[in-house]
Design a protein around this motif. Sequence first.
Motif, short mmCIF file in Angstrom:
data_model
loop_
_atom_site.label_atom_id
_atom_site.label_comp_id
_atom_site.label_asym_id
_atom_site.label_seq_id
_atom_site.Cartn_x
_atom_site.Cartn_y
_atom_site.Cartn_z
N TRP A 62 0.95 -1.16 0.10
CA TRP A 62 -0.01 0.13 0.02
C TRP A 62 0.94 1.25 -0.01
O TRP A 62 0.87 2.09 -0.82
CB TRP A 62 -0.95 -0.07 1.21
CG TRP A 62 -2.08 1.09 1.21
CD1 TRP A 62 -2.27 1.95 0.36
CD2 TRP A 62 -2.65 1.52 2.50
NE1 TRP A 62 -3.29 2.74 0.64
CE2 TRP A 62 -3.36 2.68 2.22
CE3 TRP A 62 -2.69 0.99 3.90
CZ2 TRP A 62 -4.23 3.17 2.98
CZ3 TRP A 62 -3.56 1.65 4.73
CH2 TRP A 62 -4.30 2.84 4.26
N THR A 63 1.81 1.41 0.96
CA THR A 63 2.87 2.28 1.06
C THR A 63 3.38 2.58 -0.23
O THR A 63 3.65 3.65 -0.93
CB THR A 63 3.82 2.06 2.09
OG1 THR A 63 3.06 2.07 3.26
CG2 THR A 63 4.74 3.45 2.28
N PHE A 65 2.50 1.63 -3.46
CA PHE A 65 1.64 1.91 -4.56
C PHE A 65 1.34 3.40 -4.56
O PHE A 65 1.47 4.23 -5.29
CB PHE A 65 0.23 1.29 -4.35
CG PHE A 65 0.18 0.06 -5.30
CD1 PHE A 65 0.16 0.11 -6.72
CD2 PHE A 65 0.18 -1.09 -4.67
CE1 PHE A 65 0.01 -0.79 -7.54
CE2 PHE A 65 -0.04 -2.35 -5.65
CZ PHE A 65 0.01 -2.09 -7.07
N ASP A 66 1.20 3.85 -3.11
CA ASP A 66 0.80 5.61 -2.91
C ASP A 66 2.00 6.40 -3.15
O ASP A 66 1.74 7.36 -3.79
CB ASP A 66 0.38 5.73 -1.41
CG ASP A 66 -1.15 5.37 -1.03
OD1 ASP A 66 -1.78 5.58 -2.02
OD2 ASP A 66 -1.42 4.99 0.03
N LEU A 67 3.18 5.95 -2.72
CA LEU A 67 4.29 6.80 -3.31
C LEU A 67 4.55 6.74 -4.57
O LEU A 67 4.88 7.89 -5.08
CB LEU A 67 5.60 6.28 -2.17
CG LEU A 67 5.59 6.32 -0.63
CD1 LEU A 67 6.70 5.55 -0.16
CD2 LEU A 67 5.48 7.83 -0.40
N PHE A 68 4.49 5.72 -5.21
CA PHE A 68 4.64 5.49 -6.62
C PHE A 68 3.61 6.57 -7.36
O PHE A 68 3.92 7.20 -8.41
CB PHE A 68 4.54 4.23 -7.24
CG PHE A 68 4.92 4.07 -8.70
CD1 PHE A 68 6.32 4.20 -9.09
CD2 PHE A 68 3.75 3.63 -9.41
CE1 PHE A 68 6.61 4.00 -10.46
CE2 PHE A 68 4.25 3.51 -10.86
CZ PHE A 68 5.46 3.84 -11.34
N THR A 102 -8.50 -2.89 -1.29
CA THR A 102 -8.09 -3.93 -0.77
C THR A 102 -6.89 -3.85 0.30
O THR A 102 -6.97 -4.47 1.20
CB THR A 102 -7.91 -5.18 -1.59
OG1 THR A 102 -9.13 -5.30 -2.52
CG2 THR A 102 -7.50 -6.52 -1.25
N LEU A 103 -6.07 -3.27 -0.34
CA LEU A 103 -4.75 -3.17 0.53
C LEU A 103 -4.85 -2.37 1.69
O LEU A 103 -4.31 -2.37 2.80
CB LEU A 103 -3.73 -2.42 -0.41
CG LEU A 103 -3.10 -2.97 -1.38
CD1 LEU A 103 -2.38 -2.12 -2.20
CD2 LEU A 103 -2.26 -4.20 -0.98
N ALA A 104 -5.93 -1.15 1.62
CA ALA A 104 -6.30 -0.38 2.85
C ALA A 104 -7.07 -1.31 3.69
O ALA A 104 -6.62 -1.07 5.02
CB ALA A 104 -6.73 0.91 2.40
N THR A 105 -8.06 -1.87 3.23
CA THR A 105 -8.93 -2.45 4.43
C THR A 105 -7.99 -3.75 5.06
O THR A 105 -8.23 -4.00 6.23
CB THR A 105 -9.93 -3.41 3.68
OG1 THR A 105 -10.71 -2.08 2.91
CG2 THR A 105 -10.96 -4.21 4.56
N GLY A 185 1.00 8.36 1.30
CA GLY A 185 2.30 7.60 1.30
C GLY A 185 3.13 8.30 2.37
O GLY A 185 3.73 7.49 3.19
N VAL A 186 3.20 9.38 2.47
CA VAL A 186 3.99 10.03 3.52
C VAL A 186 3.44 9.79 4.84
O VAL A 186 4.40 9.43 5.87
CB VAL A 186 3.99 11.69 3.16
CG1 VAL A 186 4.59 12.29 4.32
CG2 VAL A 186 4.61 11.93 1.82
N SER A 187 2.03 9.60 5.01
CA SER A 187 1.48 9.39 6.26
C SER A 187 2.16 7.88 6.68
O SER A 187 2.40 7.75 8.06
CB SER A 187 0.03 9.63 6.31
OG SER A 187 -0.31 10.81 6.10
N GLN A 188 2.12 7.11 5.77
CA GLN A 188 2.38 5.68 6.04
C GLN A 188 3.84 5.60 6.56
O GLN A 188 4.29 4.78 7.28
CB GLN A 188 2.09 4.92 4.77
CG GLN A 188 0.72 4.51 4.61
CD GLN A 188 0.25 4.19 3.38
OE1 GLN A 188 0.96 4.19 2.47
NE2 GLN A 188 -0.69 3.43 3.20
N LEU A 189 4.76 6.38 5.80
CA LEU A 189 5.95 6.38 6.37
C LEU A 189 6.31 6.90 7.71
O LEU A 189 6.94 6.23 8.39
CB LEU A 189 6.96 7.25 5.32
CG LEU A 189 7.23 6.82 3.75
CD1 LEU A 189 7.92 7.77 3.05
CD2 LEU A 189 7.83 5.37 3.74
N VAL A 190 5.80 8.12 7.97
CA VAL A 190 5.60 8.45 9.53
C VAL A 190 4.98 7.51 10.40
O VAL A 190 5.55 7.18 11.52
CB VAL A 190 4.97 9.86 9.53
CG1 VAL A 190 4.80 10.28 11.19
CG2 VAL A 190 5.42 10.65 8.88
#
Length: 201
Positions: A62-63, A65-68, A102-105, A185-190
């Motif tokens: 998920w991270t 995909f979002d960053l990409f 799907t990834l988020a859930t 994506g940035v939120s997931q990295l944090v």
Amino acid sequence: MAAPMPGAAPGGPPAYEAMTGPLVPTKLLAIPAIALAMLITGILLNAEWALGFLHVGFGAVWTGFDLFAGFMVGPVLKKLDPPMRVAFMKRYGPRMLVVMPTLATITLAAGFQLARKAEFLTMPYPRHWWLVGSFALVGVMATSAFAILLPSNLQVLMELKKPQPNFALVGKLSARYATFAAVAGVSQLVTLIIMTRLASF
């Protein structure tokens, strides 16, 4: 009425061909079906390894995909000519309509079960503030995924199914999608920083 797609010959046949068939290819529905089956099995078995695999594995994808999408696809998409941008979204959108929810859930559900199992939910303050911070970021990510990214993607696809779509709206929604994908994506990295800090207590 929306203007014809740039590049259409004046007085000639329209250059745009509307999307046909279902918004989501049927074969892609196997992805959420398998993922949900894995999640339900892990919860019923209360298996820490399975839940950890789902949370970390799906969260990493998920991270990525979002960053990409936010930092690679988004800037490129904004510079494409409208016909190329539309052609890209016709193929990209239906897949993301299945993959991202799907990834988020799976990531969020498995993560909550792990936090409950590891008793993170009842940890005392001041360590509990780290958990509060992670919940705030989860709120940002969930809002981005389900209240902004999913509706924006769906609206783009619905627009592209029209004989004469509003291409300006498609461009605006595509830019919004890329922006909030980068935010998620940035939120997931944090969140990863917070989770590794919690694991060190």
